[in-house]
Design a protein around this motif. Structure first.
Motif, PDB file in Angstrom:
ATOM      1  N   SER A 106      -7.856   8.750  -1.050  1.00 10.59           N
ATOM      2  CA  SER A 106      -8.639   7.921  -1.967  1.00 10.59           C
ATOM      3  C   SER A 106      -8.075   6.505  -2.129  1.00 10.59           C
ATOM      4  O   SER A 106      -8.522   5.768  -3.008  1.00 10.59           O
ATOM      5  N   LEU A 107      -7.109   6.135  -1.292  1.00 15.59           N
ATOM      6  CA  LEU A 107      -6.552   4.783  -1.382  1.00 15.59           C
ATOM      7  C   LEU A 107      -7.607   3.748  -1.021  1.00 15.59           C
ATOM      8  O   LEU A 107      -8.325   3.914  -0.030  1.00 15.59           O
ATOM      9  N   PRO A 108      -7.703   2.668  -1.786  1.00 16.09           N
ATOM     10  CA  PRO A 108      -8.739   1.671  -1.510  1.00 16.09           C
ATOM     11  C   PRO A 108      -8.472   0.830  -0.261  1.00 16.09           C
ATOM     12  O   PRO A 108      -9.416   0.351   0.368  1.00 16.09           O
ATOM     13  N   HIS A 109      -7.217   0.656   0.127  1.00 14.35           N
ATOM     14  CA  HIS A 109      -6.897  -0.228   1.253  1.00 14.35           C
ATOM     15  C   HIS A 109      -6.376   0.509   2.469  1.00 14.35           C
ATOM     16  O   HIS A 109      -5.804  -0.104   3.375  1.00 14.35           O
ATOM     17  N   ALA A 110      -6.540   1.840   2.499  1.00  6.38           N
ATOM     18  CA  ALA A 110      -6.047   2.622   3.629  1.00  6.38           C
ATOM     19  C   ALA A 110      -6.993   3.787   3.898  1.00  6.38           C
ATOM     20  O   ALA A 110      -7.685   4.270   3.006  1.00  6.38           O
ATOM     21  N   VAL A 111      -6.995   4.215   5.162  1.00  4.76           N
ATOM     22  CA  VAL A 111      -7.801   5.353   5.578  1.00  4.76           C
ATOM     23  C   VAL A 111      -6.854   6.437   6.068  1.00  4.76           C
ATOM     24  O   VAL A 111      -6.002   6.180   6.926  1.00  4.76           O
ATOM     25  N   VAL A 163       0.833  -1.203   0.000  1.00  6.67           N
ATOM     26  CA  VAL A 163       0.000   0.000   0.000  1.00  6.67           C
ATOM     27  C   VAL A 163       0.870   1.256   0.000  1.00  6.67           C
ATOM     28  O   VAL A 163       0.644   2.188  -0.775  1.00  6.67           O
ATOM     29  N   VAL A 164       1.888   1.288   0.868  1.00  2.00           N
ATOM     30  CA  VAL A 164       2.763   2.459   0.977  1.00  2.00           C
ATOM     31  C   VAL A 164       3.533   2.673  -0.324  1.00  2.00           C
ATOM     32  O   VAL A 164       3.635   3.799  -0.821  1.00  2.00           O
ATOM     33  N   ARG A 165       4.065   1.606  -0.894  1.00  2.00           N
ATOM     34  CA  ARG A 165       4.828   1.717  -2.141  1.00  2.00           C
ATOM     35  C   ARG A 165       3.949   2.251  -3.267  1.00  2.00           C
ATOM     36  O   ARG A 165       4.374   3.102  -4.060  1.00  2.00           O
ATOM     37  N   SER A 166       2.713   1.796  -3.331  1.00  2.00           N
ATOM     38  CA  SER A 166       1.788   2.264  -4.367  1.00  2.00           C
ATOM     39  C   SER A 166       1.572   3.774  -4.254  1.00  2.00           C
ATOM     40  O   SER A 166       1.645   4.500  -5.256  1.00  2.00           O
ATOM     41  N   LEU A 167       1.317   4.263  -3.051  1.00  2.00           N
ATOM     42  CA  LEU A 167       1.122   5.698  -2.852  1.00  2.00           C
ATOM     43  C   LEU A 167       2.390   6.470  -3.169  1.00  2.00           C
ATOM     44  O   LEU A 167       2.350   7.500  -3.847  1.00  2.00           O
ATOM     45  N   LYS A 168       3.527   5.991  -2.701  1.00  2.00           N
ATOM     46  CA  LYS A 168       4.789   6.684  -2.944  1.00  2.00           C
ATOM     47  C   LYS A 168       5.075   6.817  -4.440  1.00  2.00           C
ATOM     48  O   LYS A 168       5.427   7.895  -4.925  1.00  2.00           O
ATOM     49  N   GLU A 169       4.914   5.725  -5.179  1.00  2.00           N
ATOM     50  CA  GLU A 169       5.195   5.753  -6.615  1.00  2.00           C
ATOM     51  C   GLU A 169       4.253   6.692  -7.353  1.00  2.00           C
ATOM     52  O   GLU A 169       4.679   7.453  -8.227  1.00  2.00           O
ATOM     53  N   ARG A 170       2.963   6.669  -6.999  1.00  2.00           N
ATOM     54  CA  ARG A 170       1.996   7.557  -7.653  1.00  2.00           C
ATOM     55  C   ARG A 170       2.295   9.022  -7.352  1.00  2.00           C
ATOM     56  O   ARG A 170       2.268   9.867  -8.247  1.00  2.00           O
ATOM     57  N   ALA A 171       2.584   9.322  -6.091  1.00  2.00           N
ATOM     58  CA  ALA A 171       2.848  10.719  -5.702  1.00  2.00           C
ATOM     59  C   ALA A 171       4.126  11.233  -6.355  1.00  2.00           C
ATOM     60  O   ALA A 171       4.167  12.362  -6.853  1.00  2.00           O
TER      61      ALA A 171
END
Length: 131
Positions: free
Chosen positions: A79-84, A24-32
């Motif tokens: 807007s992450l599907p697996h995190a709040v 989850v963290v890697r996905s957000l980091k790469e997108r940002a």
């Protein structure tokens, strides 16, 4: 020049292992990083698979632009599907005109003579006053 810093706290629902969290963290980091051109790193709660704290930084010539970019990153995290997104804090620090207000660092090191703390020698010259 302005430096914007954002702290994000996420609860990662359904994560059972650090591997789930990293995904989850890697996905957000790469997108940002790719979309917003920011620096982002996980900075806290490294050993808890259900929580993450991230730090985001951006540099701009406008405080408004810093705020907009950081708000967009926070919206992306929200807007992450697996995190709040449970918390966010933003700070924007001005550094004078074009960074001229920044003192120290490499300028101080390069300008230093033995015994000189980076100040120019003419700052300490005595001036004669008309009496």
């Amino acid at each position: 020049m302005f430096v914007g810093v954002l702290r994000l706290r996420l609860d990662i629902v359904g994560a059972r292992s650090l591997k789930d969290k990293r995904s989850v963290v890697r996905s957000l980091k790469e997108r940002a990083q790719s979309r917003m051109r920011v620096s982002i790193a996980e900075v806290g709660v490294l050993d808890d698979p259900r929580r993450a704290t991230l730090g985001v930084a951006v540099v701009s010539n406008s405080a408004v632009m810093c705020d907009k970019v950081l708000a967009d990153v926070a919206a992306m995290a929200g807007s992450l599907p697996h995190a709040v997104l449970t918390d966010r804090a933003t700070e924007i620090v001005p550094f004078g005109d074009g960074g001229a207000g920044v003192q120290g660092g490499i300028e101080q090191v390069l300008g230093r003579d033995d015994g000189d703390l980076g100040a120019s020698s003419d700052m300490f010259e005595d001036t004669e006053d008309d009496e």
